[in-house]
Design a protein around this motif. Structure first.
Motif, PDB file in Angstrom:
ATOM      1  N   ALA A  63      -7.140  51.764  53.054  1.00 33.98           N
ATOM      2  CA  ALA A  63      -6.407  52.825  52.353  1.00 33.98           C
ATOM      3  C   ALA A  63      -5.561  52.241  51.227  1.00 33.98           C
ATOM      4  CB  ALA A  63      -5.526  53.582  53.335  1.00 33.98           C
ATOM      5  N   ARG A  64      -5.330  53.045  50.212  1.00 33.54           N
ATOM      6  CA  ARG A  64      -4.535  52.641  49.043  1.00 33.54           C
ATOM      7  C   ARG A  64      -3.433  53.675  48.806  1.00 33.54           C
ATOM      8  NH1 ARG A  64      -6.697  47.497  47.260  1.00 33.54           N
ATOM      9  NH2 ARG A  64      -8.713  47.393  48.335  1.00 33.54           N
ATOM     10  N   VAL A  65      -2.466  53.310  47.950  1.00 34.30           N
ATOM     11  CA  VAL A  65      -1.382  54.238  47.626  1.00 34.30           C
ATOM     12  C   VAL A  65      -1.052  54.173  46.137  1.00 34.30           C
ATOM     13  CG1 VAL A  65      -0.272  54.279  49.901  1.00 34.30           C
ATOM     14  CG2 VAL A  65       0.368  52.521  48.242  1.00 34.30           C
ATOM     15  N   LEU A  66      -0.431  55.248  45.663  1.00 35.58           N
ATOM     16  CA  LEU A  66       0.114  55.331  44.306  1.00 35.58           C
ATOM     17  C   LEU A  66       1.623  55.404  44.436  1.00 35.58           C
ATOM     18  CD1 LEU A  66       0.041  55.929  41.200  1.00 35.58           C
ATOM     19  CD2 LEU A  66      -0.195  58.359  41.828  1.00 35.58           C
ATOM     20  N   LEU A  67       2.328  54.436  43.892  1.00 29.97           N
ATOM     21  CA  LEU A  67       3.794  54.416  43.915  1.00 29.97           C
ATOM     22  C   LEU A  67       4.299  55.020  42.614  1.00 29.97           C
ATOM     23  CD1 LEU A  67       6.018  51.410  45.011  1.00 29.97           C
ATOM     24  CD2 LEU A  67       6.608  52.801  43.036  1.00 29.97           C
ATOM     25  N   ILE A  68       5.242  55.969  42.699  1.00 32.53           N
ATOM     26  CA  ILE A  68       5.784  56.660  41.531  1.00 32.53           C
ATOM     27  C   ILE A  68       7.296  56.477  41.523  1.00 32.53           C
ATOM     28  CG2 ILE A  68       5.996  58.867  40.327  1.00 32.53           C
ATOM     29  CD1 ILE A  68       3.512  59.813  41.859  1.00 32.53           C
ATOM     30  N   ALA A  69       7.808  55.752  40.536  1.00 28.72           N
ATOM     31  CA  ALA A  69       9.241  55.493  40.416  1.00 28.72           C
ATOM     32  C   ALA A  69       9.765  56.114  39.121  1.00 28.72           C
ATOM     33  CB  ALA A  69       9.514  53.987  40.421  1.00 28.72           C
ATOM     34  N   ASP A 123     -14.184  55.496  44.776  1.00 30.94           N
ATOM     35  CA  ASP A 123     -12.783  55.666  45.145  1.00 30.94           C
ATOM     36  C   ASP A 123     -11.871  55.468  43.933  1.00 30.94           C
ATOM     37  OD1 ASP A 123     -13.468  56.120  47.783  1.00 30.94           O
ATOM     38  OD2 ASP A 123     -13.223  54.027  48.367  1.00 30.94           O
ATOM     39  N   GLN A 124     -12.221  54.537  43.082  1.00 29.09           N
ATOM     40  CA  GLN A 124     -11.440  54.291  41.871  1.00 29.09           C
ATOM     41  C   GLN A 124     -11.431  55.534  40.974  1.00 29.09           C
ATOM     42  OE1 GLN A 124     -13.328  50.871  40.141  1.00 29.09           O
ATOM     43  NE2 GLN A 124     -12.467  49.432  41.629  1.00 29.09           N
ATOM     44  N   LEU A 125     -12.593  56.143  40.784  1.00 29.21           N
ATOM     45  CA  LEU A 125     -12.691  57.326  39.934  1.00 29.21           C
ATOM     46  C   LEU A 125     -11.930  58.501  40.534  1.00 29.21           C
ATOM     47  CD1 LEU A 125     -16.465  57.011  38.966  1.00 29.21           C
ATOM     48  CD2 LEU A 125     -14.502  56.622  37.465  1.00 29.21           C
ATOM     49  N   THR A 126     -11.992  58.643  41.856  1.00 30.90           N
ATOM     50  CA  THR A 126     -11.217  59.688  42.519  1.00 30.90           C
ATOM     51  C   THR A 126      -9.722  59.434  42.346  1.00 30.90           C
ATOM     52  OG1 THR A 126     -12.964  60.003  44.166  1.00 30.90           O
ATOM     53  CG2 THR A 126     -10.786  60.856  44.714  1.00 30.90           C
ATOM     54  N   SER A 127      -9.331  58.175  42.403  1.00 30.14           N
ATOM     55  CA  SER A 127      -7.923  57.809  42.212  1.00 30.14           C
ATOM     56  C   SER A 127      -7.432  58.198  40.825  1.00 30.14           C
ATOM     57  CB  SER A 127      -7.738  56.308  42.431  1.00 30.14           C
ATOM     58  OG  SER A 127      -8.035  55.943  43.761  1.00 30.14           O
ATOM     59  N   ILE A 128      -8.267  58.012  39.819  1.00 35.56           N
ATOM     60  CA  ILE A 128      -7.896  58.414  38.464  1.00 35.56           C
ATOM     61  C   ILE A 128      -7.637  59.912  38.411  1.00 35.56           C
ATOM     62  CG2 ILE A 128      -8.680  58.616  36.072  1.00 35.56           C
ATOM     63  CD1 ILE A 128      -7.960  55.805  36.757  1.00 35.56           C
ATOM     64  N   GLY A 129      -8.448  60.708  39.091  1.00 32.54           N
ATOM     65  CA  GLY A 129      -8.241  62.155  39.138  1.00 32.54           C
ATOM     66  C   GLY A 129      -6.899  62.518  39.747  1.00 32.54           C
ATOM     67  N   ILE A 130      -6.503  61.816  40.805  1.00 33.64           N
ATOM     68  CA  ILE A 130      -5.202  62.067  41.434  1.00 33.64           C
ATOM     69  C   ILE A 130      -4.071  61.698  40.483  1.00 33.64           C
ATOM     70  CG2 ILE A 130      -3.685  61.343  43.326  1.00 33.64           C
ATOM     71  CD1 ILE A 130      -6.256  60.939  45.005  1.00 33.64           C
ATOM     72  N   MET A 142     -12.046  52.301  33.906  1.00 38.48           N
ATOM     73  CA  MET A 142     -11.086  52.011  32.832  1.00 38.48           C
ATOM     74  C   MET A 142     -11.336  52.918  31.623  1.00 38.48           C
ATOM     75  SD  MET A 142      -9.229  49.999  34.428  1.00 38.48           S
ATOM     76  CE  MET A 142      -8.016  49.803  33.121  1.00 38.48           C
ATOM     77  N   LYS A 143     -12.593  53.298  31.406  1.00 39.33           N
ATOM     78  CA  LYS A 143     -12.895  54.258  30.343  1.00 39.33           C
ATOM     79  C   LYS A 143     -12.290  55.622  30.660  1.00 39.33           C
ATOM     80  CE  LYS A 143     -17.227  52.039  28.901  1.00 39.33           C
ATOM     81  NZ  LYS A 143     -18.717  52.145  28.884  1.00 39.33           N
ATOM     82  N   LEU A 144     -12.367  56.025  31.933  1.00 44.74           N
ATOM     83  CA  LEU A 144     -11.779  57.302  32.329  1.00 44.74           C
ATOM     84  C   LEU A 144     -10.253  57.247  32.240  1.00 44.74           C
ATOM     85  CD1 LEU A 144     -12.200  60.157  33.423  1.00 44.74           C
ATOM     86  CD2 LEU A 144     -12.187  59.196  35.745  1.00 44.74           C
TER      87      LEU A 144
END
Length: 250
Positions: free
Chosen positions: A126-132, A150-157, A184-186
């Motif tokens: 599992a991975r996380v996005l930290l927002i400060a 998963d990377q492309l889905t992460s970009i959507g989030i 990286m293009k997305l």
């Protein structure tokens, strides 16, 4: 007397202007520290902190860091780095690991106004996005999955979160993706990558560019790009850190 007063006022205004301008200077670092494990396969948190202290960043995106795991002798690694650097910290655990947790974090000179994290997909882990959120900007930290889907889905989030934010948004981390990859293009549709496409991994003999710092394209015009460079640090981790100097113009 009048001439002296004008001179003093002018000097004072100049000082205030320079001081206010310097407050908008921002040095950003992203560093996958491999939990302080160097290329010599020895954990050394002071060595990690020394790399950070050498370049005096205002804010650091940290990836691959333990919290009270058995392999780290139950030490809270990010807390120790905070003490060694004199910076504020926030930890975002991604998974339970070896009696503790494992994830990402942020170190900053300025205390954040608000910090939280969201889950991101990761098939291998599992991975996380930290927002400060800070006074003048918002800082996102990522360590993407190894799987392109998963990377492309992460970009959507991330795009969904970006739409909610009104301040300039920086994103930094280990994207596990090459500059010409689909992910990286997305990302580049919404973010301007400000760091050079130089190879960051493995640290001793870099062969891949995986680590980046970018700003959202809405705010790009409000940022004066100054400098970015890959740090020549081949020993303290298996990734080399990347640095970015910018000036916020508002």
């Amino acid at each position: 007397m009048k001439t002296q007063l004008i001179f003093v006022l002018t000097a004072l205004l100049f000082f205030i202007s320079v001081e206010a301008d310097s407050q908008n200077d921002l040095r950003i670092m992203t560093y996958n520290i491999r939990n302080g494990m160097g290329m010599d396969m020895k954990p050394d948190y002071k060595r990690t902190a020394d790399v950070i202290n050498r370049f005096h960043p205002d804010i650091v995106a940290i990836q691959e860091i333990d919290s009270v795991t058995n392999r780290s002798s139950k030490r809270f690694v990010l807390g120790e780095l905070s003490e060694l650097t004199g910076m504020h910290y926030f930890y975002a655990p991604a998974i339970h690991y070896d009696g503790g947790k494992y994830g990402i974090g942020v170190l900053s000179n300025e205390k954040p106004l608000h910090v939280h994290y969201l889950p991101l997909p990761g098939r291998e882990e599992a991975r996380v996005l930290l927002i400060a959120e800070f006074d003048k900007f918002v800082f996102l930290v990522v360590h993407f999955s190894l799987t392109s889907e998963d990377q492309l889905t992460s970009i959507g989030i991330i795009q969904q979160e970006l739409a909610k934010i009104k301040k300039p948004v920086f994103i930094a981390g280990d994207f596990n993706a090459h500059p010409d990859s689909d992910v990286m293009k997305l990302l580049s549709k919404d973010f301007k990558i400000l760091t050079p496409p130089e190879k960051t991994y493995p640290a001793d003999k870099p062969e891949e560019c995986l680590d980046y710092i970018a700003i959202d394209r809405r705010s790009y015009k409000y940022v004066l790009f100054q400098n970015s460079f890959l740090v020549n640090e081949p020993e303290a981790s298996d990734h080399r850190p990347v640095l970015l100097d910018v000036k916020l113009s508002r």
